[in-house]
Each structure stands twice: as C-alpha cells, then as structure tokens.
Scaffold this motif. Structure first.
Motif, PDB file in Angstrom:
ATOM      1  N   GLY A 294      13.104   6.017  -1.532  1.00  0.00           N
ATOM      2  CA  GLY A 294      12.631   4.694  -2.352  1.00  0.00           C
ATOM      3  C   GLY A 294      12.617   4.748  -3.628  1.00  0.00           C
ATOM      4  N   SER A 295      12.934   3.606  -4.500  1.00  0.00           N
ATOM      5  CA  SER A 295      12.958   3.782  -5.907  1.00  0.00           C
ATOM      6  C   SER A 295      11.826   4.205  -6.596  1.00  0.00           C
ATOM      7  CB  SER A 295      13.385   2.495  -6.262  1.00  0.00           C
ATOM      8  OG  SER A 295      12.657   1.501  -6.098  1.00  0.00           O
ATOM      9  N   GLN A 296      10.541   3.878  -5.923  1.00  0.00           N
ATOM     10  CA  GLN A 296       9.236   4.210  -6.430  1.00  0.00           C
ATOM     11  C   GLN A 296       9.051   5.535  -6.451  1.00  0.00           C
ATOM     12  OE1 GLN A 296       9.746   2.110  -3.803  1.00  0.00           O
ATOM     13  NE2 GLN A 296       9.547   0.375  -5.218  1.00  0.00           N
ATOM     14  N   PHE A 297       9.726   6.474  -5.696  1.00  0.00           N
ATOM     15  CA  PHE A 297       9.555   7.878  -5.583  1.00  0.00           C
ATOM     16  C   PHE A 297      10.604   8.666  -6.471  1.00  0.00           C
ATOM     17  CE2 PHE A 297       7.697   6.418  -1.473  1.00  0.00           C
ATOM     18  CZ  PHE A 297       6.410   6.513  -1.703  1.00  0.00           C
TER      19      PHE A 297
ATOM     20  N   VAL B 134       4.512   2.570 -10.377  1.00  0.00           N
ATOM     21  CA  VAL B 134       3.207   2.822 -10.788  1.00  0.00           C
ATOM     22  C   VAL B 134       2.347   2.680  -9.562  1.00  0.00           C
ATOM     23  CG1 VAL B 134       2.671   0.377 -11.260  1.00  0.00           C
ATOM     24  CG2 VAL B 134       1.335   2.329 -12.530  1.00  0.00           C
ATOM     25  N   LEU B 135       2.597   2.029  -8.420  1.00  0.00           N
ATOM     26  CA  LEU B 135       2.088   2.181  -7.404  1.00  0.00           C
ATOM     27  C   LEU B 135       2.066   3.374  -6.811  1.00  0.00           C
ATOM     28  CD1 LEU B 135       0.681   0.165  -5.098  1.00  0.00           C
ATOM     29  CD2 LEU B 135       3.160   0.027  -4.070  1.00  0.00           C
ATOM     30  N   ALA B 136       3.123   4.062  -6.741  1.00  0.00           N
ATOM     31  CA  ALA B 136       3.388   5.464  -5.921  1.00  0.00           C
ATOM     32  C   ALA B 136       2.406   6.406  -6.969  1.00  0.00           C
ATOM     33  CB  ALA B 136       4.744   5.786  -5.921  1.00  0.00           C
ATOM     34  N   VAL B 137       2.623   6.167  -8.348  1.00  0.00           N
ATOM     35  CA  VAL B 137       1.892   7.153  -9.143  1.00  0.00           C
ATOM     36  C   VAL B 137       0.354   7.112  -9.044  1.00  0.00           C
ATOM     37  CG1 VAL B 137       1.695   7.617 -11.760  1.00  0.00           C
ATOM     38  CG2 VAL B 137       3.735   7.025 -10.792  1.00  0.00           C
TER      39      VAL B 137
ATOM     40  N   ILE C  83       0.825  -1.184  -0.075  1.00  0.00           N
ATOM     41  CA  ILE C  83      -0.041  -0.105   0.071  1.00  0.00           C
ATOM     42  C   ILE C  83       0.794   1.162  -0.029  1.00  0.00           C
ATOM     43  CG2 ILE C  83      -0.375  -0.253   2.541  1.00  0.00           C
ATOM     44  CD1 ILE C  83      -2.804   1.504   2.309  1.00  0.00           C
ATOM     45  N   CYS C  84       0.409   2.089  -0.831  1.00  0.00           N
ATOM     46  CA  CYS C  84       1.188   3.491  -0.829  1.00  0.00           C
ATOM     47  C   CYS C  84       0.143   4.340  -0.553  1.00  0.00           C
ATOM     48  CB  CYS C  84       1.901   3.738  -2.312  1.00  0.00           C
ATOM     49  SG  CYS C  84       2.655   5.599  -2.337  1.00  0.00           S
ATOM     50  N   ALA C  85       0.430   5.271   0.440  1.00  0.00           N
ATOM     51  CA  ALA C  85      -0.508   6.166   1.327  1.00  0.00           C
ATOM     52  C   ALA C  85      -0.101   7.567   0.786  1.00  0.00           C
ATOM     53  CB  ALA C  85      -0.832   6.017   2.631  1.00  0.00           C
ATOM     54  N   VAL C  86      -0.928   8.801   0.917  1.00  0.00           N
ATOM     55  CA  VAL C  86      -0.463   9.844   0.754  1.00  0.00           C
ATOM     56  C   VAL C  86      -1.264  10.785   1.827  1.00  0.00           C
ATOM     57  CG1 VAL C  86      -0.535  12.097  -0.783  1.00  0.00           C
ATOM     58  CG2 VAL C  86       0.026   9.890  -1.897  1.00  0.00           C
ATOM     59  N   LYS C  87      -0.647  11.352   2.634  1.00  0.00           N
ATOM     60  CA  LYS C  87      -1.132  12.115   3.828  1.00  0.00           C
ATOM     61  C   LYS C  87      -1.099  13.586   3.772  1.00  0.00           C
ATOM     62  CE  LYS C  87      -0.533  11.904   8.934  1.00  0.00           C
ATOM     63  NZ  LYS C  87       0.129  11.310  10.037  1.00  0.00           N
ATOM     64  N   ASP C  88      -2.116  14.330   4.161  1.00  0.00           N
ATOM     65  CA  ASP C  88      -2.041  15.840   4.320  1.00  0.00           C
ATOM     66  C   ASP C  88      -1.911  16.206   5.456  1.00  0.00           C
ATOM     67  OD1 ASP C  88      -2.769  18.398   4.303  1.00  0.00           O
ATOM     68  OD2 ASP C  88      -4.141  18.213   2.881  1.00  0.00           O
TER      69      ASP C  88
ATOM     70  N   ARG D 171      11.393   7.837 -12.868  1.00  0.00           N
ATOM     71  CA  ARG D 171      10.958   8.844 -13.672  1.00  0.00           C
ATOM     72  C   ARG D 171       9.460   9.215 -13.964  1.00  0.00           C
ATOM     73  NH1 ARG D 171      14.340   7.245 -19.039  1.00  0.00           N
ATOM     74  NH2 ARG D 171      13.711   5.139 -18.191  1.00  0.00           N
ATOM     75  N   LYS D 172       8.838   7.882 -13.806  1.00  0.00           N
ATOM     76  CA  LYS D 172       7.156   8.127 -13.835  1.00  0.00           C
ATOM     77  C   LYS D 172       6.625   9.059 -12.660  1.00  0.00           C
ATOM     78  CE  LYS D 172       6.511   3.622 -16.056  1.00  0.00           C
ATOM     79  NZ  LYS D 172       6.111   2.362 -16.017  1.00  0.00           N
ATOM     80  N   PHE D 173       7.299   8.768 -11.497  1.00  0.00           N
ATOM     81  CA  PHE D 173       6.628   9.602 -10.454  1.00  0.00           C
ATOM     82  C   PHE D 173       7.127  11.149 -10.383  1.00  0.00           C
ATOM     83  CE2 PHE D 173       6.453  11.145  -5.746  1.00  0.00           C
ATOM     84  CZ  PHE D 173       5.265  10.625  -5.482  1.00  0.00           C
ATOM     85  N   VAL D 174       8.327  11.311 -10.852  1.00  0.00           N
ATOM     86  CA  VAL D 174       8.813  12.617 -10.833  1.00  0.00           C
ATOM     87  C   VAL D 174       8.151  13.388 -11.986  1.00  0.00           C
ATOM     88  CG1 VAL D 174      10.822  14.074 -11.648  1.00  0.00           C
ATOM     89  CG2 VAL D 174      11.137  12.323 -10.076  1.00  0.00           C
ATOM     90  N   HIS D 175       7.724  12.711 -13.053  1.00  0.00           N
ATOM     91  CA  HIS D 175       6.784  13.476 -14.200  1.00  0.00           C
ATOM     92  C   HIS D 175       5.483  13.767 -13.793  1.00  0.00           C
ATOM     93  CE1 HIS D 175       9.720  11.504 -17.465  1.00  0.00           C
ATOM     94  NE2 HIS D 175      10.229  12.615 -16.979  1.00  0.00           N
ATOM     95  N   ALA D 176       4.901  12.796 -12.993  1.00  0.00           N
ATOM     96  CA  ALA D 176       3.453  13.040 -12.369  1.00  0.00           C
ATOM     97  C   ALA D 176       3.486  14.122 -11.170  1.00  0.00           C
ATOM     98  CB  ALA D 176       2.999  11.673 -11.582  1.00  0.00           C
TER      99      ALA D 176
END
Length: 371
Positions: free
Chosen positions: A274-277, A248-251, A225-230, A280-285
C-alpha cells in the motif's frame, strides 16, 4: 402548339402566349426530338441517371474525405479531442454538416448549439476548477484528490470531493505516494524485500510485527483503521483510526505501537505494498525507531495472511454487526472490541487457549514485562 402552329406564326409568338422565353421553348423542342429519336443526343432519362450518378460520386467523395480527415485528426498527439471543431473545419471546406454528422454518427442539433456557444458555462467552471487543482498539485504533488479539493476550495473554487476526483482522474493528477494508476491498477514497486515469506512465527515480543489498513462505511463516510500486530502473542500493539487513508495514518499506528512496547530496535514490520507503507514518512519512521521493513508480493494476500485474519475477525464481530451512523460511534466500538474482547476475552487456539494478554504475561520474562 409550337409544332402545330399555323403558317406565319413564329415560336416567339407561341412563347409569348405562354409567358415563357423563346429560347426555353426551343430547348424543349430539341430535347423532345432527341427523346423521340428524331435527332441524336442524350435523352432526358439518361441525363437524369447521369446527374444521379454524379451526385452519388460527389457524396462518396465527401464521405471519404470526412473519414480521412477524422482519422488524421484523432491520430494526433495524445490529447483530448473534440469532434465539433472537426465538423466546422470540414464545413468550411465545403463538406455539408449533414454528411459529416451522418458519417461520424453525430446529431446536428447539438453541433449547432455548440457552434452558437462553443464554451458553455459548465465547461468554463470546470476549467477554472481544473486550474485550481493543477496549481495545488504542482505545489504539493504528494496530496491526494481530497487534499487538492481542500486547496481549491480555499483558493475560491468550490467543488465536491467527487468532482475533484473526476477531474484529477481524467488528467492523471495522482499523489506521488498513491498506487499506480492505469493498466491493471497494480501497486508500485516495494521499498523493502519480503523478509517473512509467510513464516508468521516469533520467539519473543517485538521480533516480528504485521500491519495493514481496513476501511468501513458509516453514515458520515468511510472510517479507516491501521493496526500493528505482534506475531508473538497476536496482540494489537498499536493502531490509528481516521477519516482519511493517508500516510500519517500508518505513521501514527507505528508510533503508537513503539510508545507501548518501548525498545523495538531490530524488529521487522511486515506489510503489503500500500502507498501508505511505501511513503517517505513511514520509511523514515521505521528508520528512526531502528526497525526493518518487509513487504509481500503483489496480489498475494497470503503474504500478509496473519494480519488479514485479524481484520476478518474485526469485520465479522464489529463492522458488519449493524450499520453505523457516525464515525465516532464506530471508532468507540472498534477500540472497545480490541481492548476488551480481543485482547482480554477471546482465547486463541494458537496461543494454547489463552488470550493475547494472558499469553504475554505467562510467556514473557518479568523483566520484559516491566519494560
């Protein structure tokens, strides 16, 4: 009898009586005279000692040659080495297999089995599998070992994911987005500076978000699970759950958060390395949504402590409560706990004993709530 023979009896006659050669009998008589001190020369005991000394010297020379050749053989280029070919080379040069195996600490029976069949069926199968994995890695260097295993199976080389990991690990075929291997296994360099520096505060929604990834075992394997918290309300504004920990999980978690919150331009998203963050896909997002990335230091869990605290709650209240037989069962439990319990029922001291949803309703202007 040769010494005490009668007059007229020759050594040839005595030797013939015993079935030996006359020259042999003459040598025995001469050696006996030397041993008795009648004639000068080397005695039998001295000759035996000399032969033993020569044998030991020859053995030491062979052992020294084995050590020198082995040192030179294994000091060559940094490539995987096999010991049995070295044993065969030394045997061709006249050094007995028993001596080489004793010096190198090898058993002779496996060596002779290898000599009869230098390439086993298992080694041949592994070579074909490694070739299929290498072709897939060369075509798609961002793939991890699971994806490489899928590509190899599609190419006609079936293998388990664990086998693919073993082959790729031994040869250093890692995803270009993965964590750095070797040494202490430290993550790669950050793609963003640390803009938060452990100051987990925000005056309004969508100013500072935190993100991280957690995993848990089920009867079907791991679930991620990848979560984003405000930080403003501690609300989980987006999350993504999958059976694989890919970029893609983080994206997907980021896109889910943006879809819920609307305009997030200027928001800072803080994570670990982490490699997911770092992909390139995450940075582009992040760039596409007008957001700014931030990353903590290596090995400093406190740099993302506010996000780690949420996963600690999730671990205690859901993941560790019991064993989970299927991924779907655990996924439903996670979503239910986040949306029903954490957001709407769990009051937090830092929010004035309010839930995240209550805090946002009270502290956010009506215009922002409508957005």
């Amino acid at each position: 009898m040769a010494r005490n023979r009668d007059d007229g009896v020759t050594l040839e006659q005595v030797a013939a009586d015993f079935g030996i050669h006359p020259m042999t009998l003459s040598k025995w008589m001469r050696q006996t005279d030397v041993d008795d001190g009648v004639k000068p020369g080397m005695t039998s005991s001295e000759a035996a000692e000399l032969r033993e000394a020569r044998r030991r010297i020859r053995l030491l020379e062979q052992e020294n040659e084995v050590l020198k050749r082995a040192a030179a053989y294994f000091a060559q280029a940094n490539l995987p080495k096999m010991t049995y070919p070295l044993v065969r080379e030394l045997a061709d040069d006249g050094i007995p297999v028993a001596v080489t195996c004793r010096v190198l600490g090898l058993a002779r029976q496996p060596y002779y089995r290898w000599l009869a069949e230098p390439v086993t069926t298992a080694e041949l199968d592994e070579a074909y599998r490694a070739n299929a994995l290498f072709d897939a890695h060369r075509d798609d260097p961002e793939f991890g070992y699971r994806f490489l295993a899928d590509e190899a199976r599609a190419a006609g080389e079936p293998m388990a994911d664990r086998t693919a990991w073993r082959i790729c690990s031994a040869r250093g075929w890692w995803s270009v987005f993965g964590k750095k291997r070797g040494g202490k296994g430290r993550p790669g360099p950050p793609v963003h500076e640390d803009l938060v520096r452990r100051n987990f505060t925000a005056d309004a929604p969508n100013q500072l978000w935190l993100s991280d990834i957690s995993e848990h075992w089920t009867g079907e394997g791991k679930l991620y699970i990848c979560a984003v918290k405000d930080v403003f309300s501690n609300r989980i504004v987006g999350y993504s759950i999958d059976s694989r920990m890919k970029s893609v999980l983080a994206v997907r978690a980021l896109n889910n958060a943006v879809a819920r919150r609307g305009d997030v331009a200027g928001c800072v998203l803080h994570s670990d390395r982490g490699s997911q963050f770092r992909s390139r896909k995450f940075v582009h997002a992040l760039t596409r949504h007008g957001m700014t990335g931030s990353m903590g230091r290596v090995g400093a869990a406190g740099d993302n402590a506010a996000m780690e605290s949420f996963f600690a709650l999730l671990q205690r209240n859901v993941l560790d409560r019991r064993s989970w037989s299927t991924r779907e069962e655990l996924r439903i439990a996670i979503v239910t706990w986040i949306e029903r319990t954490y957001h709407r029922r769990r009051r937090q001291t830092g929010l004035g004993r309010l839930t995240p949803v209550e805090y946002e309703v009270i502290m956010t202007p009506p215009a922002s709530q409508a957005a």
